[in-house]
Design a protein around this motif. Sequence first.
Motif, PDB file in Angstrom:
ATOM      1  N   GLY A   3       0.485  -3.772 -22.170  1.00  0.00           N
ATOM      2  CA  GLY A   3       1.721  -4.430 -23.165  1.00  0.00           C
ATOM      3  C   GLY A   3       1.170  -5.822 -23.446  1.00  0.00           C
ATOM      4  O   GLY A   3       0.005  -6.330 -22.963  1.00  0.00           O
ATOM      5  N   PRO A   4       1.971  -6.577 -24.190  1.00  0.00           N
ATOM      6  CA  PRO A   4       1.709  -7.923 -24.708  1.00  0.00           C
ATOM      7  C   PRO A   4       1.675  -9.175 -23.963  1.00  0.00           C
ATOM      8  O   PRO A   4       1.209  -9.973 -24.096  1.00  0.00           O
ATOM      9  CB  PRO A   4       3.047  -8.069 -25.836  1.00  0.00           C
ATOM     10  N   ARG A   5       2.350  -8.891 -22.672  1.00  0.00           N
ATOM     11  CA  ARG A   5       2.147  -9.957 -21.626  1.00  0.00           C
ATOM     12  C   ARG A   5       1.604  -9.506 -20.376  1.00  0.00           C
ATOM     13  O   ARG A   5       1.496  -8.370 -19.994  1.00  0.00           O
ATOM     14  CB  ARG A   5       3.698 -10.340 -21.235  1.00  0.00           C
ATOM     15  N   PRO A   6       1.106 -10.403 -19.522  1.00  0.00           N
ATOM     16  CA  PRO A   6       0.467 -10.045 -18.068  1.00  0.00           C
ATOM     17  C   PRO A   6       1.576  -9.632 -17.430  1.00  0.00           C
ATOM     18  O   PRO A   6       2.713  -9.785 -17.308  1.00  0.00           O
ATOM     19  CB  PRO A   6       0.077 -11.444 -17.756  1.00  0.00           C
ATOM     20  N   VAL A   7       1.051  -8.457 -16.774  1.00  0.00           N
ATOM     21  CA  VAL A   7       2.019  -7.971 -15.605  1.00  0.00           C
ATOM     22  C   VAL A   7       1.410  -7.985 -13.993  1.00  0.00           C
ATOM     23  O   VAL A   7       0.173  -8.410 -13.922  1.00  0.00           O
ATOM     24  CB  VAL A   7       2.191  -6.496 -15.905  1.00  0.00           C
ATOM     25  N   LEU A   8       2.350  -7.859 -13.081  1.00  0.00           N
ATOM     26  CA  LEU A   8       1.983  -7.822 -11.891  1.00  0.00           C
ATOM     27  C   LEU A   8       1.964  -6.589 -11.299  1.00  0.00           C
ATOM     28  O   LEU A   8       3.174  -5.828 -11.493  1.00  0.00           O
ATOM     29  CB  LEU A   8       2.884  -8.933 -10.942  1.00  0.00           C
ATOM     30  N   LEU A   9       1.233  -6.150 -10.197  1.00  0.00           N
ATOM     31  CA  LEU A   9       1.252  -4.920  -9.412  1.00  0.00           C
ATOM     32  C   LEU A   9       1.223  -5.413  -8.235  1.00  0.00           C
ATOM     33  O   LEU A   9       0.581  -6.124  -7.471  1.00  0.00           O
ATOM     34  CB  LEU A   9      -0.083  -3.997  -9.985  1.00  0.00           C
ATOM     35  N   GLY A  10       2.063  -4.603  -7.357  1.00  0.00           N
ATOM     36  CA  GLY A  10       2.177  -4.647  -6.086  1.00  0.00           C
ATOM     37  C   GLY A  10       1.145  -4.215  -5.358  1.00  0.00           C
ATOM     38  O   GLY A  10       1.222  -2.798  -5.365  1.00  0.00           O
ATOM     39  N   HIS A  11       0.178  -4.726  -4.618  1.00  0.00           N
ATOM     40  CA  HIS A  11      -0.761  -4.101  -3.673  1.00  0.00           C
ATOM     41  C   HIS A  11      -0.313  -3.451  -2.635  1.00  0.00           C
ATOM     42  O   HIS A  11       0.363  -3.954  -1.615  1.00  0.00           O
ATOM     43  CB  HIS A  11      -1.718  -5.179  -3.515  1.00  0.00           C
ATOM     44  N   ARG A  12      -0.557  -2.035  -2.500  1.00  0.00           N
ATOM     45  CA  ARG A  12       0.049  -1.369  -1.498  1.00  0.00           C
ATOM     46  C   ARG A  12       1.639  -1.115  -1.339  1.00  0.00           C
ATOM     47  O   ARG A  12       2.064  -1.321   0.056  1.00  0.00           O
ATOM     48  CB  ARG A  12      -0.872  -1.553  -0.125  1.00  0.00           C
ATOM     49  N   GLY A  13       2.109  -1.535  -2.184  1.00  0.00           N
ATOM     50  CA  GLY A  13       3.816  -1.674  -2.197  1.00  0.00           C
ATOM     51  C   GLY A  13       4.055  -3.127  -2.293  1.00  0.00           C
ATOM     52  O   GLY A  13       3.542  -4.059  -3.388  1.00  0.00           O
ATOM     53  N   CYS A  14       4.612  -3.986  -1.315  1.00  0.00           N
ATOM     54  CA  CYS A  14       4.714  -5.411  -1.257  1.00  0.00           C
ATOM     55  C   CYS A  14       3.526  -6.238  -1.026  1.00  0.00           C
ATOM     56  O   CYS A  14       3.670  -7.428  -0.927  1.00  0.00           O
ATOM     57  CB  CYS A  14       5.785  -5.554  -0.072  1.00  0.00           C
ATOM     58  N   GLY A  15       2.333  -5.661  -0.378  1.00  0.00           N
ATOM     59  CA  GLY A  15       1.156  -6.518  -0.147  1.00  0.00           C
ATOM     60  C   GLY A  15       0.576  -5.842   1.017  1.00  0.00           C
ATOM     61  O   GLY A  15       1.244  -4.960   1.825  1.00  0.00           O
ATOM     62  N   ARG A  16      -0.607  -6.089   1.310  1.00  0.00           N
ATOM     63  CA  ARG A  16      -1.557  -5.690   2.285  1.00  0.00           C
ATOM     64  C   ARG A  16      -0.922  -6.285   3.716  1.00  0.00           C
ATOM     65  O   ARG A  16      -0.360  -7.198   3.622  1.00  0.00           O
ATOM     66  CB  ARG A  16      -2.905  -6.440   2.109  1.00  0.00           C
ATOM     67  N   GLY A  17      -0.991  -5.458   4.615  1.00  0.00           N
ATOM     68  CA  GLY A  17      -0.418  -5.624   5.988  1.00  0.00           C
ATOM     69  C   GLY A  17       1.049  -5.391   5.911  1.00  0.00           C
ATOM     70  O   GLY A  17       1.818  -4.410   5.500  1.00  0.00           O
ATOM     71  N   THR A  18       1.889  -6.557   6.604  1.00  0.00           N
ATOM     72  CA  THR A  18       3.259  -6.251   6.735  1.00  0.00           C
ATOM     73  C   THR A  18       3.846  -7.418   5.951  1.00  0.00           C
ATOM     74  O   THR A  18       3.377  -8.816   5.986  1.00  0.00           O
ATOM     75  CB  THR A  18       3.896  -6.578   8.170  1.00  0.00           C
ATOM     76  N   VAL A  19       4.477  -7.261   4.998  1.00  0.00           N
ATOM     77  CA  VAL A  19       5.198  -8.581   3.959  1.00  0.00           C
ATOM     78  C   VAL A  19       6.846  -8.355   4.000  1.00  0.00           C
ATOM     79  O   VAL A  19       7.176  -7.379   3.976  1.00  0.00           O
ATOM     80  CB  VAL A  19       4.702  -8.622   2.577  1.00  0.00           C
ATOM     81  N   ASP A  20       7.421  -9.423   4.782  1.00  0.00           N
ATOM     82  CA  ASP A  20       8.860  -9.484   4.670  1.00  0.00           C
ATOM     83  C   ASP A  20       9.422  -8.357   5.627  1.00  0.00           C
ATOM     84  O   ASP A  20      10.360  -7.751   5.270  1.00  0.00           O
ATOM     85  CB  ASP A  20       9.430  -9.435   3.440  1.00  0.00           C
ATOM     86  N   GLY A  21       8.615  -7.962   6.480  1.00  0.00           N
ATOM     87  CA  GLY A  21       9.150  -6.705   7.486  1.00  0.00           C
ATOM     88  C   GLY A  21       8.696  -5.397   6.882  1.00  0.00           C
ATOM     89  O   GLY A  21       8.858  -4.325   7.547  1.00  0.00           O
ATOM     90  N   HIS A  22       7.804  -5.316   5.728  1.00  0.00           N
ATOM     91  CA  HIS A  22       7.497  -3.950   5.186  1.00  0.00           C
ATOM     92  C   HIS A  22       6.195  -3.720   5.423  1.00  0.00           C
ATOM     93  O   HIS A  22       5.151  -4.541   4.884  1.00  0.00           O
ATOM     94  CB  HIS A  22       8.202  -4.114   3.685  1.00  0.00           C
ATOM     95  N   VAL A  23       6.090  -2.709   6.168  1.00  0.00           N
ATOM     96  CA  VAL A  23       4.421  -2.329   6.327  1.00  0.00           C
ATOM     97  C   VAL A  23       3.915  -1.949   4.982  1.00  0.00           C
ATOM     98  O   VAL A  23       4.559  -0.890   4.307  1.00  0.00           O
ATOM     99  CB  VAL A  23       4.336  -1.372   7.745  1.00  0.00           C
ATOM    100  N   GLU A  24       2.632  -2.251   4.579  1.00  0.00           N
ATOM    101  CA  GLU A  24       1.951  -1.536   3.571  1.00  0.00           C
ATOM    102  C   GLU A  24       2.004  -0.099   3.515  1.00  0.00           C
ATOM    103  O   GLU A  24       1.983   0.675   4.282  1.00  0.00           O
ATOM    104  CB  GLU A  24       0.455  -2.016   3.449  1.00  0.00           C
ATOM    105  N   ASN A  25       2.354   0.568   2.006  1.00  0.00           N
ATOM    106  CA  ASN A  25       2.056   1.801   1.685  1.00  0.00           C
ATOM    107  C   ASN A  25       2.959   2.711   2.800  1.00  0.00           C
ATOM    108  O   ASN A  25       2.782   3.894   2.764  1.00  0.00           O
ATOM    109  CB  ASN A  25       0.407   2.529   2.282  1.00  0.00           C
ATOM    110  N   THR A  26       4.390   2.094   2.847  1.00  0.00           N
ATOM    111  CA  THR A  26       5.331   2.771   3.184  1.00  0.00           C
ATOM    112  C   THR A  26       6.603   2.790   2.058  1.00  0.00           C
ATOM    113  O   THR A  26       6.454   1.862   1.082  1.00  0.00           O
ATOM    114  CB  THR A  26       5.886   2.311   4.252  1.00  0.00           C
ATOM    115  N   LEU A  27       7.411   3.804   2.067  1.00  0.00           N
ATOM    116  CA  LEU A  27       8.337   3.627   0.993  1.00  0.00           C
ATOM    117  C   LEU A  27       9.242   2.401   0.982  1.00  0.00           C
ATOM    118  O   LEU A  27       9.486   2.073  -0.273  1.00  0.00           O
ATOM    119  CB  LEU A  27       9.291   4.958   1.192  1.00  0.00           C
ATOM    120  N   GLY A  28       9.615   1.874   2.199  1.00  0.00           N
ATOM    121  CA  GLY A  28      10.229   0.634   1.929  1.00  0.00           C
ATOM    122  C   GLY A  28       9.347  -0.318   1.338  1.00  0.00           C
ATOM    123  O   GLY A  28      10.030  -1.155   0.707  1.00  0.00           O
TER     124      GLY A  28
END
Length: 253
Positions: A3-28
Amino acid sequence: MFGPRPVLLGHRGCGRGTVDGHVENTLGSFLAAADAGVDWVEVDVRRTADDHLVVAHNPADDDGVFYADLTGTEAVARGALRLDTLLAALPAHVGVDFDVKTSMEDATRSRARSTMGRLGAVARRAARARPTLISSFDAGALDIAREVAPGVPRGLLTWLEFPIDQAVAAAAHLDVQVLAPHWGSLHATEQDQAALLRPLDYVVDTVHASGREFLAWCPTLKFARRLLDAGVDALCVNNVPKAVAALALEPAA
């Protein structure tokens, strides 16, 4: 693609490892990334012994058991997320970048039965419902993607500190739609001193002049700002909540 503006993609979801209690590559983790406001998520895809697709970055689980040796049921029992479960739960406005992880065992399979071959039908269905990209470090897999999902855009991933000049040329002549280098390829290193590198805006402009879009993965927030100033189309980021707050990009239309 993005699209016309830059976008962000979440790496493995919320990020590598555990971010805010969410483990990477989990549904949460993926749902939390969507709630945080990213436009896309990056999803690692692996194939099990019985042709199921699961979301996992490494070839083996924490116990050292390889997904290629497990059935889909066994992989899920060990904590892996089924790809179809994720796609059913993810909001339709969130784009999906399928990062296809070729396994060694793909060398003994036909193209249609390889990891990428099995993803083809899934990617075609996903592309009818949401923005979709197929990416891989494996140029051979991207060639298979051209056959099994011809209408779905493809992206060439390049590894840590891979020479950016080779990456830019390769993406053009592989005829993929997106070049996705690691941010380590875009600044001076011990191997690639500053005098040997083109300026960042020159690199991005050359990618655009070749008809591709530019997705940089896992930059620091400080370097992410430089990338945005240089005109990149997308950033794959770790720690999604922090990146969304710090970079303050408008959602894609």
